[in-house]
Design an enzyme around this catalytic site. Structure first.
Site, PDB file in Angstrom:
ATOM      1  CD  GLU A  54      24.164  11.326 -11.970  1.00 40.72           C
ATOM      2  OE1 GLU A  54      23.243  11.912 -11.082  1.00 40.72           O
ATOM      3  OE2 GLU A  54      25.325  11.213 -11.462  1.00 40.72           O
ATOM      4  CE1 TYR A  59      27.519   6.968  -6.795  1.00 41.93           C
ATOM      5  CE2 TYR A  59      26.615   4.823  -6.507  1.00 41.93           C
ATOM      6  CZ  TYR A  59      26.682   6.297  -6.204  1.00 41.93           C
ATOM      7  OH  TYR A  59      25.944   6.677  -5.409  1.00 41.93           O
TER       8      TYR A  59
END
Ligand code: IDP
Ligand code: MG
Length: 150
Positions: A126, A49
């Site tokens: 990711e 994040y």
């Protein structure tokens, strides 16, 4: 083939929604490439994040994500990043249409049960972060699903 990173967050795991979320991607026709239940570290979640590091909700988000195991998945198929986000619904579940995962199962932005990559580039970043050993490809008999891949 386009890929995306989909994650069932701790509240989704606790509420027993892992199968429901997998089911929706499977029945839509997407291909499951990787799947793991894991207990990420704070550092790992802060890296995931990192674009949100300055936001006021960031500490709460990390605490929420550390509250239990998550289920990380890689799904592949046509426009899976964009369609995956549609299937998840809006960030705020209250803005999510019924029929989407958040629109069917959540009401709180801070407990919105799932994550989906927002672009092809972030998906690849990711996937590399969550599956550092790599994600092998495999052939699927797509004729049984009536799918045609270019
Ligand atoms: P996304 O998950 O729909 O991509 P992002 O803006 O990337 O949304 O935010 C990541 C996560 O941070 C959200 O899924 C949600 O859990 C949390 N979040 C986003 N905005 C807020 C907020 O205003 N309050 C609390 N949590 C938030
Ligand atoms: Mg996001």
């Amino acid at each position: 083939m386009e890929r995306t990173y989909i994650m069932v967050k701790p509240d989704g795991v606790q509420r027993g929604l892992v199968g429901e979320i997998i089911k929706r991607f499977e029945q839509r026709g997407y291909q499951l490439m990787a799947l793991e239940l894991l207990h990420p570290t704070k550092e790992h979640l802060e890296e995931h994040y990192k674009d949100l590091a300055g936001k006021p909700f960031f500490p709460g988000l990390i605490e929420y994500m550390l509250s239990g195991p998550v289920v990380g998945m890689v799904w592949a198929g046509k426009e899976v990043v964009k369609i995956g986000r549609k299937m998840l619904g809006e960030t705020n579940p209250l803005a999510s249409l019924p029929g989407s995962i958040r629109g069917d199962f959540a009401i709180d932005v801070g407990r919105n049960i799932c994550h989906g990559s927002d672009a092809v580039e972030s998906a690849e970043r990711e996937i590399a972060l969550w599956f550092p050993r790599g994600v092998p490809e495999y052939k699927r008999d797509i004729s049984v699903h009536g799918l045609i891949y270019e």
